[in-house]
Design a protein around this motif. Sequence first.
Motif, mmCIF file in Angstrom:
data_model
loop_
_atom_site.group_PDB
_atom_site.id
_atom_site.type_symbol
_atom_site.label_atom_id
_atom_site.label_comp_id
_atom_site.label_asym_id
_atom_site.label_seq_id
_atom_site.Cartn_x
_atom_site.Cartn_y
_atom_site.Cartn_z
ATOM 1 N N MET A 130 0.877 -1.308 -0.051
ATOM 2 C CA MET A 130 0.086 -0.186 -0.178
ATOM 3 C C MET A 130 0.974 1.238 0.006
ATOM 4 O O MET A 130 2.204 1.085 0.433
ATOM 5 N N GLN A 131 0.142 2.216 -0.574
ATOM 6 C CA GLN A 131 1.086 3.524 -0.652
ATOM 7 C C GLN A 131 0.101 4.811 0.048
ATOM 8 O O GLN A 131 -0.983 4.864 -0.229
ATOM 9 N N LEU A 132 0.978 5.647 0.705
ATOM 10 C CA LEU A 132 0.302 6.882 1.065
ATOM 11 C C LEU A 132 1.223 8.007 0.303
ATOM 12 O O LEU A 132 2.456 7.948 0.334
ATOM 13 N N ARG A 133 0.506 8.724 -0.460
ATOM 14 C CA ARG A 133 1.231 9.933 -1.318
ATOM 15 C C ARG A 133 1.050 11.043 -0.747
ATOM 16 O O ARG A 133 -0.278 11.413 -0.810
ATOM 17 N N LEU A 134 1.780 12.060 -0.586
ATOM 18 C CA LEU A 134 1.377 13.424 0.045
ATOM 19 C C LEU A 134 2.308 14.359 -1.157
ATOM 20 O O LEU A 134 3.713 13.763 -1.592
ATOM 21 N N THR A 135 1.782 15.308 -1.750
ATOM 22 C CA THR A 135 2.291 16.164 -2.660
ATOM 23 C C THR A 135 3.278 17.014 -1.646
ATOM 24 O O THR A 135 3.292 17.332 -0.573
ATOM 25 N N PHE A 136 4.269 17.477 -2.547
ATOM 26 C CA PHE A 136 5.307 18.615 -1.833
ATOM 27 C C PHE A 136 4.496 19.450 -1.547
ATOM 28 O O PHE A 136 4.704 20.114 -0.392
ATOM 29 N N ASN A 137 3.513 19.991 -2.245
ATOM 30 C CA ASN A 137 2.614 21.211 -1.834
ATOM 31 C C ASN A 137 1.816 21.007 -0.662
ATOM 32 O O ASN A 137 1.826 21.979 0.450
ATOM 33 N N GLU A 138 1.422 19.853 -0.200
ATOM 34 C CA GLU A 138 0.610 19.546 0.879
ATOM 35 C C GLU A 138 1.759 19.812 2.196
ATOM 36 O O GLU A 138 1.330 20.346 3.065
ATOM 37 N N ILE A 139 2.985 19.265 1.984
ATOM 38 C CA ILE A 139 3.742 18.965 3.060
ATOM 39 C C ILE A 139 4.252 20.470 3.226
ATOM 40 O O ILE A 139 4.573 21.016 4.747
ATOM 41 N N GLN A 140 4.756 21.409 2.112
ATOM 42 C CA GLN A 140 4.926 22.692 2.447
ATOM 43 C C GLN A 140 3.986 23.430 3.088
ATOM 44 O O GLN A 140 4.128 24.295 4.000
ATOM 45 N N LYS A 141 2.657 23.130 2.788
ATOM 46 C CA LYS A 141 1.493 23.771 3.376
ATOM 47 C C LYS A 141 1.582 23.751 4.919
ATOM 48 O O LYS A 141 1.355 24.815 5.703
ATOM 49 N N MET A 142 1.591 22.388 5.348
ATOM 50 C CA MET A 142 1.713 22.010 6.733
ATOM 51 C C MET A 142 2.790 22.834 7.362
ATOM 52 O O MET A 142 2.651 23.098 8.727
ATOM 53 N N ILE A 143 3.740 22.802 6.789
ATOM 54 C CA ILE A 143 5.271 23.502 7.415
ATOM 55 C C ILE A 143 4.790 24.827 7.671
ATOM 56 O O ILE A 143 5.232 25.452 8.660
ATOM 57 N N PHE A 185 2.543 1.973 13.932
ATOM 58 C CA PHE A 185 3.444 1.067 13.546
ATOM 59 C C PHE A 185 2.871 -0.122 14.467
ATOM 60 O O PHE A 185 3.620 -1.159 14.132
ATOM 61 N N ASP A 186 2.171 -0.096 15.185
ATOM 62 C CA ASP A 186 1.459 -1.408 15.801
ATOM 63 C C ASP A 186 0.622 -2.018 14.759
ATOM 64 O O ASP A 186 0.485 -3.196 14.844
ATOM 65 N N ARG A 187 0.295 -1.525 13.696
ATOM 66 C CA ARG A 187 -0.526 -1.767 12.704
ATOM 67 C C ARG A 187 -0.169 -2.039 11.222
ATOM 68 O O ARG A 187 -0.811 -2.607 10.505
ATOM 69 N N ILE A 188 0.939 -1.384 11.218
ATOM 70 C CA ILE A 188 1.710 -1.404 9.855
ATOM 71 C C ILE A 188 3.157 -1.847 10.159
ATOM 72 O O ILE A 188 3.730 -1.635 10.996
ATOM 73 N N ILE A 189 3.688 -2.187 8.607
ATOM 74 C CA ILE A 189 5.057 -2.234 8.461
ATOM 75 C C ILE A 189 5.725 -1.449 7.633
ATOM 76 O O ILE A 189 5.127 -1.567 6.263
ATOM 77 N N LEU A 190 6.509 -0.275 7.786
ATOM 78 C CA LEU A 190 6.876 0.567 7.163
ATOM 79 C C LEU A 190 7.852 -0.162 6.050
ATOM 80 O O LEU A 190 8.782 -0.872 6.583
ATOM 81 N N GLN A 191 7.686 -0.147 4.562
ATOM 82 C CA GLN A 191 8.716 -0.772 3.833
ATOM 83 C C GLN A 191 9.594 0.313 3.238
ATOM 84 O O GLN A 191 11.016 -0.103 2.963
ATOM 85 N N ASP A 192 9.105 1.375 2.648
ATOM 86 C CA ASP A 192 10.017 2.287 2.016
ATOM 87 C C ASP A 192 9.569 3.732 2.062
ATOM 88 O O ASP A 192 8.179 3.938 2.216
ATOM 89 N N ILE A 193 10.217 4.767 2.107
ATOM 90 C CA ILE A 193 10.131 6.264 1.727
ATOM 91 C C ILE A 193 10.750 6.518 0.686
ATOM 92 O O ILE A 193 12.004 6.603 0.641
ATOM 93 N N ARG A 194 9.947 6.919 -0.528
ATOM 94 C CA ARG A 194 10.754 7.386 -1.779
ATOM 95 C C ARG A 194 10.130 8.752 -2.407
ATOM 96 O O ARG A 194 8.977 9.336 -1.570
ATOM 97 N N PHE A 195 10.528 9.265 -3.390
ATOM 98 C CA PHE A 195 10.166 10.566 -3.885
ATOM 99 C C PHE A 195 10.012 10.413 -5.462
ATOM 100 O O PHE A 195 10.833 9.641 -5.961
ATOM 101 N N ASP A 196 9.204 11.167 -5.927
ATOM 102 C CA ASP A 196 9.355 11.430 -7.339
ATOM 103 C C ASP A 196 8.892 12.925 -7.669
ATOM 104 O O ASP A 196 9.198 13.655 -6.419
ATOM 105 N N GLU A 197 8.749 13.384 -8.668
ATOM 106 C CA GLU A 197 8.719 14.697 -9.064
ATOM 107 C C GLU A 197 7.546 15.433 -8.102
ATOM 108 O O GLU A 197 7.707 16.729 -8.232
ATOM 109 N N GLU A 198 6.500 14.905 -7.701
ATOM 110 C CA GLU A 198 5.540 15.744 -7.386
ATOM 111 C C GLU A 198 5.129 15.183 -5.820
ATOM 112 O O GLU A 198 4.683 15.863 -4.792
ATOM 113 N N PHE A 199 5.501 13.810 -5.430
ATOM 114 C CA PHE A 199 5.179 13.436 -4.359
ATOM 115 C C PHE A 199 6.230 12.745 -3.451
ATOM 116 O O PHE A 199 7.078 12.297 -3.692
ATOM 117 N N VAL A 200 6.032 12.652 -2.079
ATOM 118 C CA VAL A 200 6.653 11.931 -0.865
ATOM 119 C C VAL A 200 5.710 10.476 -1.118
ATOM 120 O O VAL A 200 4.467 10.468 -0.977
#
Length: 134
Positions: free
Chosen positions: A1-14, A110-125
């Motif tokens: 499974m993936q969770l995708r956050l745009t750079f813009n979303e993260i920038q707005k949170m910051i 983390f009690d409910r999921i296993i984190l596998q990877d964090i990566r980036f593309d042109e728009e997303f974390v």
Amino acid sequence: MQLRLTFNEIQKMISDKTGQEIPLCYGGEHTLRISYSKFIMKMNLDLTVERVLGSDIRLSYGGSMGVETMVQMALNQVKDRPEVAGMLETLDGNHIVLHLGMNPQLGQIFDRIILQDIRFDEEFVIIEFVPKAM
């Protein structure tokens, strides 16, 4: 499974949290480039996800002249704060480990999921994980 956050979303949170605009952009499959300008100075910081193991994320950082020293100073200031205690481990060189499972709210995730990877593309974390068998 993936969770995708745009750079813009993260920038707005910051921005909402700090009142500062911090541009984020793609620096490579496992590297996020963070830019910051103040007055006439522009600084770049490359943050690379080296390894994900359980709820621990090993990162390395590097950047434009003087940035690494500034990051080390900032890390030394925040690592002993109560809200960060136990979550941030500084290693030799420009490496850190984030022990995300030490945070009570994140620990519940983390009690409910296993984190596998964090990566980036042109728009997303892109955060890749699988649910744990219950």
